[in-house]
Write a protein that holds these residues in place. Structure first.
Motif, PDB file in Angstrom:
ATOM      1  N   ASN A  86       0.797  -1.235   0.000  1.00  0.00           N
ATOM      2  CA  ASN A  86       0.000   0.000   0.000  1.00  0.00           C
ATOM      3  C   ASN A  86       0.829   1.285   0.000  1.00  0.00           C
ATOM      4  OD1 ASN A  86       0.868  -0.025   2.696  1.00  0.00           O
ATOM      5  ND2 ASN A  86      -1.097  -0.796   3.450  1.00  0.00           N
ATOM      6  N   GLY A  87       2.143   1.170  -0.146  1.00  0.00           N
ATOM      7  CA  GLY A  87       2.973   2.362  -0.262  1.00  0.00           C
ATOM      8  C   GLY A  87       2.611   3.234  -1.447  1.00  0.00           C
ATOM      9  N   SER A  88       2.137   2.623  -2.518  1.00  0.00           N
ATOM     10  CA  SER A  88       1.730   3.402  -3.690  1.00  0.00           C
ATOM     11  C   SER A  88       0.460   4.191  -3.427  1.00  0.00           C
ATOM     12  CB  SER A  88       1.500   2.465  -4.880  1.00  0.00           C
ATOM     13  OG  SER A  88       0.486   1.505  -4.579  1.00  0.00           O
ATOM     14  N   ALA A  89      -0.414   3.646  -2.583  1.00  0.00           N
ATOM     15  CA  ALA A  89      -1.709   4.273  -2.305  1.00  0.00           C
ATOM     16  C   ALA A  89      -1.630   5.334  -1.229  1.00  0.00           C
ATOM     17  CB  ALA A  89      -2.725   3.196  -1.896  1.00  0.00           C
ATOM     18  N   MET A  90      -0.720   5.158  -0.277  1.00  0.00           N
ATOM     19  CA  MET A  90      -0.656   6.114   0.838  1.00  0.00           C
ATOM     20  C   MET A  90      -0.054   7.442   0.420  1.00  0.00           C
ATOM     21  SD  MET A  90       2.784   6.324   1.692  1.00  0.00           S
ATOM     22  CE  MET A  90       4.278   5.341   1.884  1.00  0.00           C
ATOM     23  N   ARG A  91       0.737   7.476  -0.638  1.00  0.00           N
ATOM     24  CA  ARG A  91       1.420   8.716  -1.032  1.00  0.00           C
ATOM     25  C   ARG A  91       0.721   9.455  -2.167  1.00  0.00           C
ATOM     26  NH1 ARG A  91       6.023   4.928  -3.529  1.00  0.00           N
ATOM     27  NH2 ARG A  91       5.541   5.038  -5.762  1.00  0.00           N
ATOM     28  N   VAL A  92      -0.361   8.917  -2.696  1.00  0.00           N
ATOM     29  CA  VAL A  92      -0.893   9.362  -3.984  1.00  0.00           C
ATOM     30  C   VAL A  92      -1.761  10.607  -3.915  1.00  0.00           C
ATOM     31  CG1 VAL A  92      -3.076   8.039  -4.001  1.00  0.00           C
ATOM     32  CG2 VAL A  92      -1.806   8.414  -6.145  1.00  0.00           C
TER      33      VAL A  92
ATOM     34  N   MET B 197      -0.588  -5.438   4.542  1.00  0.00           N
ATOM     35  CA  MET B 197       0.026  -4.280   3.899  1.00  0.00           C
ATOM     36  C   MET B 197      -0.121  -4.286   2.385  1.00  0.00           C
ATOM     37  SD  MET B 197       3.505  -3.877   6.178  1.00  0.00           S
ATOM     38  CE  MET B 197       4.062  -2.482   5.200  1.00  0.00           C
ATOM     39  N   THR B 198      -0.771  -5.297   1.824  1.00  0.00           N
ATOM     40  CA  THR B 198      -0.988  -5.302   0.382  1.00  0.00           C
ATOM     41  C   THR B 198      -2.083  -4.297   0.029  1.00  0.00           C
ATOM     42  OG1 THR B 198      -2.719  -7.002   0.408  1.00  0.00           O
ATOM     43  CG2 THR B 198      -0.416  -7.758   0.300  1.00  0.00           C
ATOM     44  N   CYS B 199      -2.041  -3.832  -1.210  1.00  0.00           N
ATOM     45  CA  CYS B 199      -3.131  -2.956  -1.654  1.00  0.00           C
ATOM     46  C   CYS B 199      -4.460  -3.692  -1.625  1.00  0.00           C
ATOM     47  CB  CYS B 199      -2.842  -2.442  -3.072  1.00  0.00           C
ATOM     48  SG  CYS B 199      -1.694  -1.051  -3.125  1.00  0.00           S
ATOM     49  N   GLU B 200      -4.482  -4.917  -2.102  1.00  0.00           N
ATOM     50  CA  GLU B 200      -5.727  -5.679  -2.157  1.00  0.00           C
ATOM     51  C   GLU B 200      -6.331  -5.878  -0.773  1.00  0.00           C
ATOM     52  OE1 GLU B 200      -7.593  -6.998  -4.625  1.00  0.00           O
ATOM     53  OE2 GLU B 200      -6.355  -6.162  -6.226  1.00  0.00           O
ATOM     54  N   GLY B 201      -5.474  -5.978   0.243  1.00  0.00           N
ATOM     55  CA  GLY B 201      -5.959  -6.276   1.579  1.00  0.00           C
ATOM     56  C   GLY B 201      -6.102  -5.084   2.497  1.00  0.00           C
ATOM     57  N   SER B 202      -5.839  -3.873   2.000  1.00  0.00           N
ATOM     58  CA  SER B 202      -5.936  -2.703   2.879  1.00  0.00           C
ATOM     59  C   SER B 202      -6.583  -1.491   2.231  1.00  0.00           C
ATOM     60  CB  SER B 202      -4.539  -2.305   3.391  1.00  0.00           C
ATOM     61  OG  SER B 202      -3.675  -1.957   2.319  1.00  0.00           O
TER      62      SER B 202
END
Length: 264
Positions: free
Chosen positions: A99-105, A184-189
């Protein structure tokens, strides 16, 4: 953007543990900006400095700002693979799907003039590290939700769009809370963070929903807070208190781009 940062700061003590309740103090002495805030600010800087119609220029300036800011705060809580990318000049994407890509976007949704542009910039912002399809999907979904929220869409419209292109959101926070595990995966968070916003009554409630899951608390509160800011706005008292936890250097970077993106 600021909604993401405040959510991150409030959620920082709950990254790995939570008693799965919404009844907790928002700000405690060990609150801090984590990697979520640092990288959100880096994306904001790039959105102002880059030609957002030029993929190469955007990615080049974003990578520079991410490394510059990240190296100023080496203990902000980066994942191992991302940290290796951060300290290695010229390192390429490593297939990240967390989810690092999603938290900074979130800044791209404020820089974009159309929904399509928000999704395109989200894709570019993810690809320099998180070039796995799931990493890109998470970033695009969050950017789309923020853009729709700030453009006047209601919650039903936001839910319908995200479900049509990205994730199943047919659950509530109350339904999944007891059985939800740290993921911490995008799919799971990311879907869970979006629903934390959809189930909320105001900005604070969205952040409390996200943290109450007992998962990756700072990142899920960062994502939910970013969408909630665009939909509800942020109470002044929360903004004022959050800035007490942000040092002068980071504040200077934030204020260096926020006026241009926000318009105030």
């Amino acid at each position: 953007m600021l909604g993401a940062i405040i959510g991150d700061i409030i959620g920082s003590p709950y990254e790995f543990e939570s008693d799965k309740t919404k009844d907790f103090m928002l700000f405690v002495p060990n609150c801090r900006p984590t990697d979520d805030s640092i990288m959100t600010i880096a994306v904001g800087c790039a959105c102002v400095e880059a030609d957002c119609s030029d993929e190469d220029d955007f990615k080049k300036k974003l990578a520079y700002r991410m490394r510059q800011l990240g190296r100023l705060y080496p203990d902000a809580g980066y994942g191992r693979k991302f940290y290796e990318w951060l300290i290695t000049d010229g390192a390429e994407a490593y297939g990240g799907y967390t989810n690092g890509s999603a938290m900074r976007v979130s800044p791209v949704a404020w820089a974009a003039k159309t929904l399509a542009e928000a999704e395109r910039l989200a894709k570019w912002s993810a690809e320099i590290t998180h070039d796995h399809p799931d990493g890109i999907k998470g970033a695009k979904a969050v950017a789309a939700a923020i853009f729709l929220a700030r453009s006047g869409s209601d919650k039903d419209e936001i839910r319908e769009y995200i479900e049509s292109k990205y994730y199943d959101l047919s659950f509530t926070i109350d339904e999944i809370r007891d059985g939800y595990k740290h993921d911490m995966t995008c799919e799971g968070s990311v879907p869970q963070a979006i629903v934390a916003f959809l189930d909320s009554s105001d900005y604070e409630d969205a952040v409390r929903n996200a943290i109450s899951l007992g998962g990756d608390g700072d990142t899920q509160a960062c994502i939910a807070g970013a969408i909630a800011e665009a939909f509800y706005g942020i109470p002044d008292e929360l903004s004022d208190e959050a800035f007490e936890y942000i040092d002068d250097t980071l504040q200077n970077y934030y204020f260096g781009y926020s006026e241009e993106l926000y318009g105030y």
